[in-house]
Design an enzyme around this catalytic site. Structure first.
Site, PDB file in Angstrom:
ATOM      1  N   PHE A 137       0.897  -1.411   0.022  1.00 53.79           N
ATOM      2  CA  PHE A 137       0.018   0.153   0.060  1.00 53.79           C
ATOM      3  C   PHE A 137       0.960   1.280  -0.064  1.00 53.79           C
ATOM      4  O   PHE A 137       1.847   1.388   0.917  1.00 53.79           O
ATOM      5  CB  PHE A 137      -0.885  -0.125   1.269  1.00 53.79           C
ATOM      6  N   ASP A 222       9.465   2.474   1.300  1.00 55.11           N
ATOM      7  CA  ASP A 222       8.211   3.197   2.028  1.00 55.11           C
ATOM      8  C   ASP A 222       8.406   2.804   3.281  1.00 55.11           C
ATOM      9  O   ASP A 222       7.721   2.066   3.885  1.00 55.11           O
ATOM     10  CB  ASP A 222       6.983   2.814   1.124  1.00 55.11           C
ATOM     11  N   LYS A 251       3.043   9.531   8.638  1.00 52.74           N
ATOM     12  CA  LYS A 251       2.305   9.040   9.872  1.00 52.74           C
ATOM     13  C   LYS A 251       2.966   9.427  11.122  1.00 52.74           C
ATOM     14  O   LYS A 251       2.718  10.759  11.536  1.00 52.74           O
ATOM     15  CB  LYS A 251       2.118   7.593   9.832  1.00 52.74           C
TER      16      LYS A 251
END
Ligand SMILES: Cc1ncc(COP(=O)(O)O)c(C=O)c1O
Length: 400
Positions: A137, A222, A251
């Site tokens: 993702f 990532d 995040k």
């Protein structure tokens, strides 16, 4: 369940993108949140792996208050101090040399891919293809939807931007086979978060890095979900003995304040002025908060605490497994953990935990994910385990 007026209003006002749980959250402190009916919940979702220092941590609140009274936004045409201080901190504590700030994980990955394509144009005879993994993702923009190797996200938007090849995760041969003269980079999550907390074999990332170096293509990690101590080291790559050419973050970096970043090694930093940009990226307000977060995490050795509490959590989950044979598999590192069942009961469990005051995430129909604030204590883990135990007992022996 909820007496709240807000869900009904939301139904009328919003495009239908989120399946929300029947709770309206209004306040948070540490690892706890309260709803508008005054009910209290232990938060093992943590703003989706975001609230690294928990809710409304005093160092974040103080940094925001101070910066809000000083300078909130300035154009990137000018120098501003919080973003330079944040860049210094990230570079000092990582293997990368240069940074670009943006506003989210998807944007960080877009920027990383743009940098890789620029590199391909300048150094690899125009190579532009990027290899990514199934079950990954990487975000919701069109290009990141193409990068995200999950058909449920891709199908509604076909045709997608060209130049992304999805291959099996944790399989170096699949990457080798997909590599051609058109390849400029491989982009991987060190541990796949949204795909179900998939932890690769210990040598996978090392082999990928070795292949990328051999072919002269870029190795991009990532770390939007795994970065900023989530897995028990400041960055997950540290645990795998690799150094990415580019790393993306978001995040946990702001502990709730929206910020993204991508960092690159010096020899890969090929952008020229004007080739990339952002209005809000590196905004003084969010950078002041992120500086406070990173200083706290490094200064208080939160990665070591995450490892200790995460290991304790894993041990407690494993002892639950002795009691419940339908609990099939437990996996994860630090405070990014999933438990998989032999039936599709995750939805039921999420609602049952919610009614007992625990927030957890259904990462797959048969799996729960835990991504609590990094500052949770063993006592809070005990509380979560006890609620989970009661919930699992109820699922095993339903009341008629
Ligand atoms: C690994 C990873 N990359 C990228 C993203 C996208 O981040 P954002 O939602 O901030 O755009 C996510 C979000 O869950 C993620 O887990």
């Amino acid at each position: 369940m909820s007496q709240s007026k807000w869900p009904e209003l939301e139904q009328k006002l919003f495009l239908r993108t989120f399946n929300r749980l029947p709770v309206t959250l209004v306040r948070g402190k540490g690892a706890w949140v309260w709803d508008d009916q005054g009910r209290k919940y232990l938060d093992f979702v943590g703003g989706w792996a975001v609230n690294s220092l928990g809710h409304c941590h005093p160092v974040v609140v103080k940094a925001l208050e101070k910066q809000a009274k000083t300078l909130i936004q300035a154009s990137n045409q000018f120098y501003t101090i919080p973003q330079i201080e944040l860049a210094q901190l990230l570079i000092e504590h990582s293997c990368l040399n240069r940074v670009f700030f943006c506003n989210s994980g998807a944007e960080a990955n877009e920027g990383a891919v743009k940098l890789a394509r620029r590199f391909g144009k300048l150094r690899l005879k125009g190579a532009y293809e990027v290899i990514t993994a199934y079950s990954s993702f990487h975000g919701r923009t069109l290009a990141m939807t193409a990068a995200t190797g999950q058909s449920k996200f891709q199908e509604p938007y076909i045709p997608l931007p060209d130049g992304f090849i999805n291959v099996e995760y944790n399989n170096i041969e699949a990457i080798k086979q997909a590599t051609t003269a058109k390849t400029c980079a491989v982009v991987l999550e060190p541990i796949q978060g949204e795909g179900g907390v998939n932890v690769p074999n210990d040598d996978y990332l090392r082999n990928v890095q070795h292949w990328c170096r051999e072919k002269g293509i870029l190795f991009i990690l990532d770390e939007v979900q795994t970065g900023i101590a989530r897995t028990g080291t400041l960055f997950a790559y540290e645990q795998y003995g690799v150094e990415p050419d580019i790393m993306t973050l978001a995040k946990g970096l702001g502990s709730g304040v929206p910020i993204g970043a991508f960092l690159a090694k010096e020899d890969v930093s090929v952008f020229s002025p004007g080739e990339h940009g952002s209005t809000f990226g590196g905004n003084p307000l969010v950078c002041a908060a992120a500086c406070a977060v990173v200083r706290y995490i490094v200064g208080h050795n939160i990665p070591a605490q995450v490892k200790r509490v995460g290991d304790y959590f894993l041990t407690q989950l494993k002892s639950l497994q002795q009691q419940f044979d339908f609990l099939k598999h437990i996996r994860g590192r630090g405070l990014l953990i999933a438990v998989e069942f032999n039936q599709d009961i995750a939805e039921k469990l999420v609602l049952a935990c919610l009614s007992r005051g625990l927030l957890v995430n259904k990462v797959k129909p048969n799996a729960l994910r835990f991504m609590p604030p990094l500052i949770i204590t063993e006592k809070e883990v005990d509380r979560a385990i006890s609620i989970l135990e009661d919930t699992l007992k109820e699922i095993r022996n339903p009341k008629h």
